[in-house]
Scaffold this motif. Structure first.
Motif, PDB file in Angstrom:
ATOM      1  N   ASP A   1       5.513   8.202   1.015  1.00 39.92           N
ATOM      2  CA  ASP A   1       4.750   8.946   2.028  1.00 39.92           C
ATOM      3  C   ASP A   1       4.012   8.034   2.984  1.00 39.92           C
ATOM      4  O   ASP A   1       3.763   8.384   4.139  1.00 39.92           O
ATOM      5  CB  ASP A   1       3.710   9.852   1.347  1.00 39.92           C
ATOM      6  N   GLN A   2       3.604   6.888   2.458  1.00 37.49           N
ATOM      7  CA  GLN A   2       2.718   6.031   3.226  1.00 37.49           C
ATOM      8  C   GLN A   2       2.912   4.599   2.756  1.00 37.49           C
ATOM      9  O   GLN A   2       3.215   4.372   1.589  1.00 37.49           O
ATOM     10  CB  GLN A   2       1.274   6.454   2.895  1.00 37.49           C
TER      11      GLN A   2
ATOM     12  N   LEU B   1       2.018   7.458  -6.955  1.00 28.90           N
ATOM     13  CA  LEU B   1       1.704   6.063  -6.625  1.00 28.90           C
ATOM     14  C   LEU B   1       0.545   6.054  -5.644  1.00 28.90           C
ATOM     15  O   LEU B   1       0.578   6.737  -4.621  1.00 28.90           O
ATOM     16  CB  LEU B   1       2.914   5.340  -6.028  1.00 28.90           C
ATOM     17  N   LYS B   2      -0.495   5.281  -5.994  1.00 25.23           N
ATOM     18  CA  LYS B   2      -1.734   5.327  -5.209  1.00 25.23           C
ATOM     19  C   LYS B   2      -2.043   3.969  -4.592  1.00 25.23           C
ATOM     20  O   LYS B   2      -2.973   3.290  -5.011  1.00 25.23           O
ATOM     21  CB  LYS B   2      -2.893   5.742  -6.123  1.00 25.23           C
ATOM     22  N   GLY B   3      -1.227   3.566  -3.633  1.00 26.60           N
ATOM     23  CA  GLY B   3      -1.504   2.302  -2.956  1.00 26.60           C
ATOM     24  C   GLY B   3      -0.997   1.103  -3.727  1.00 26.60           C
ATOM     25  O   GLY B   3      -1.777   0.252  -4.145  1.00 26.60           O
TER      26      GLY B   3
ATOM     27  N   ASN C   1       0.798  -1.211   0.000  1.00 26.09           N
ATOM     28  CA  ASN C   1       0.000   0.000   0.000  1.00 26.09           C
ATOM     29  C   ASN C   1       0.846   1.283   0.000  1.00 26.09           C
ATOM     30  O   ASN C   1       0.620   2.200   0.797  1.00 26.09           O
ATOM     31  CB  ASN C   1      -0.941  -0.026   1.213  1.00 26.09           C
ATOM     32  N   ILE C   2       1.813   1.320  -0.926  1.00 25.49           N
ATOM     33  CA  ILE C   2       2.718   2.474  -0.992  1.00 25.49           C
ATOM     34  C   ILE C   2       2.056   3.653  -1.714  1.00 25.49           C
ATOM     35  O   ILE C   2       1.484   3.501  -2.800  1.00 25.49           O
ATOM     36  CB  ILE C   2       4.031   2.082  -1.739  1.00 25.49           C
ATOM     37  N   HIS C   3       2.151   4.796  -1.082  1.00 23.77           N
ATOM     38  CA  HIS C   3       1.693   6.049  -1.694  1.00 23.77           C
ATOM     39  C   HIS C   3       2.870   6.998  -1.822  1.00 23.77           C
ATOM     40  O   HIS C   3       3.726   7.049  -0.942  1.00 23.77           O
ATOM     41  CB  HIS C   3       0.620   6.731  -0.832  1.00 23.77           C
ATOM     42  N   LYS C   4       2.879   7.723  -2.939  1.00 19.08           N
ATOM     43  CA  LYS C   4       3.932   8.725  -3.138  1.00 19.08           C
ATOM     44  C   LYS C   4       3.368   9.916  -3.894  1.00 19.08           C
ATOM     45  O   LYS C   4       2.755   9.758  -4.952  1.00 19.08           O
ATOM     46  CB  LYS C   4       5.072   8.091  -3.952  1.00 19.08           C
ATOM     47  N   SER C   5       3.550  11.086  -3.334  1.00 17.83           N
ATOM     48  CA  SER C   5       3.131  12.303  -4.026  1.00 17.83           C
ATOM     49  C   SER C   5       4.321  13.226  -4.224  1.00 17.83           C
ATOM     50  O   SER C   5       5.247  13.230  -3.426  1.00 17.83           O
ATOM     51  CB  SER C   5       2.076  13.051  -3.198  1.00 17.83           C
ATOM     52  N   TYR C   6       4.267  13.971  -5.298  1.00 12.97           N
ATOM     53  CA  TYR C   6       5.255  15.023  -5.525  1.00 12.97           C
ATOM     54  C   TYR C   6       4.565  16.365  -5.359  1.00 12.97           C
ATOM     55  O   TYR C   6       3.435  16.535  -5.829  1.00 12.97           O
ATOM     56  CB  TYR C   6       5.823  14.933  -6.945  1.00 12.97           C
TER      57      TYR C   6
ATOM     58  N   GLN D   1      12.151   2.399   6.724  1.00 13.10           N
ATOM     59  CA  GLN D   1      11.342   3.496   7.250  1.00 13.10           C
ATOM     60  C   GLN D   1      12.258   4.627   7.707  1.00 13.10           C
ATOM     61  O   GLN D   1      13.211   4.380   8.449  1.00 13.10           O
ATOM     62  CB  GLN D   1      10.534   2.975   8.437  1.00 13.10           C
ATOM     63  N   ASN D   2      11.975   5.815   7.238  1.00 12.25           N
ATOM     64  CA  ASN D   2      12.747   6.997   7.648  1.00 12.25           C
ATOM     65  C   ASN D   2      14.257   6.773   7.670  1.00 12.25           C
ATOM     66  O   ASN D   2      14.925   7.089   8.642  1.00 12.25           O
ATOM     67  CB  ASN D   2      12.327   7.452   9.054  1.00 12.25           C
ATOM     68  N   LEU D   3      14.779   6.202   6.599  1.00 11.19           N
ATOM     69  CA  LEU D   3      16.221   5.978   6.553  1.00 11.19           C
ATOM     70  C   LEU D   3      16.949   7.306   6.392  1.00 11.19           C
ATOM     71  O   LEU D   3      16.502   8.171   5.634  1.00 11.19           O
ATOM     72  CB  LEU D   3      16.582   5.097   5.350  1.00 11.19           C
TER      73      LEU D   3
END
Ligand code: ADP
Ligand code: MG
Length: 233
Positions: free
Chosen positions: A58-59, A21-23, A6-11, A70-72
């Protein structure tokens, strides 16, 4: 094994955001030879860059083997990147003022390997790529196919578990594309996972699995049926 959930990515886009990327959820097992397909702007490079720890998300969740990503910090990301991944790009990304051998040896320089040793290893890879006589040539003196073979050798020199290739045949003619794909297949036969981003149907058909993206979502994930016939086009 790579697993994202369930990866989300916004610019950021001015005052709004572009949801690239929407989940996206995906599991890639060790030893796979797969492609990520989709038209321009569908999120292929974004997905590959997240898998390769070149970009953050983001998620969602990312497990690299059993490691939670996570938060590398950039230092940690670089550490895991060097340990796991080799990258191949459409535009080769070779250093123009370094010769073929030096380009291949460069990742070993960052690992602190002595010049003598890294050049010897680079020469072995050049040999494997059938480019031994081109060791002292600059990228500008090589054909597209030769440049991509140097780039693949550079990706392999640190013995990665996974090769991530973003449109590796995008700048090559069809015969050379075939040769580069054969080479990547050979790399895979040696046990390295290979993930290829492409928008070309023929290229994706040469892999064993096709994941199709549209508008930042996976719309299809299929095993490629292998026929015994050779398709001459
Ligand atoms: P593809 O590789 O499938 O062509 P990308 O992953 O490069 O797609 O891009 C997905 C979407 O995100 C596109 O709409 C693209 O314009 C946008 N995008 C990609 N990278 C950035 C960035 N660094 N900043 C803003 N938008 C981006
Ligand atoms: Mg792209």
């Amino acid at each position: 094994m790579l697993r994202i959930e369930n990866i989300h990515k916004s610019y950021p886009m001015g005052k709004s955001k572009l949801h690239a990327l929407k989940g996206v959820s995906l599991t890639v097992n060790d030893g796979e030879f797969m492609s990520i397909m989709g038209s321009s702007g569908s999120g292929k490079s974004t997905l590959l860059n997240i898998l390769g720890l070149l970009d953050s998300f983001d998620q969602g969740l990312y497990y690299l083997d059993n490691l939670v990503i996570q938060n590398l910090t950039e230092t940690r990301a670089a550490f895991y990147r060097n340990k796991y991944f080799g990258f191949v790009f459409q535009s080769f990304n070779l250093i123009s003022f370094k010769n073929a051998m030096e380009n291949i040896a460069l990742p070993l320089y960052y690992q602190g390997v002595s010049r003598k040793k890294r050049n010897a290893i680079a020469l072995e890879y050049l040999e494997r790529m059938g480019l031994r006589e081109w060791a002292n040539h600059l990228p500008s003196e090589l054909s597209g196919g030769q440049k991509q073979r140097v780039a693949i050798a550079r990706a392999l020199v640190t013995q990665p578990k996974v090769i991530l290739a973003d449109e590796p045949t995008g700048a090559l003619d069809s015969q050379t594309s075939l040769e580069v794909m054969e080479l990547l297949k050979e790399v895979n036969r040696e046990g390295i996972t290979v993930i290829i981003v492409t928008h070309e149907h023929d290229i994706s058909q040469m892999t064993n699995r096709i994941v199709r993206l549209r508008d930042g979502m996976i719309i299809e994930d299929i095993a490629v049926e292998k026929k015994d016939t050779i398709c001459l086009t």
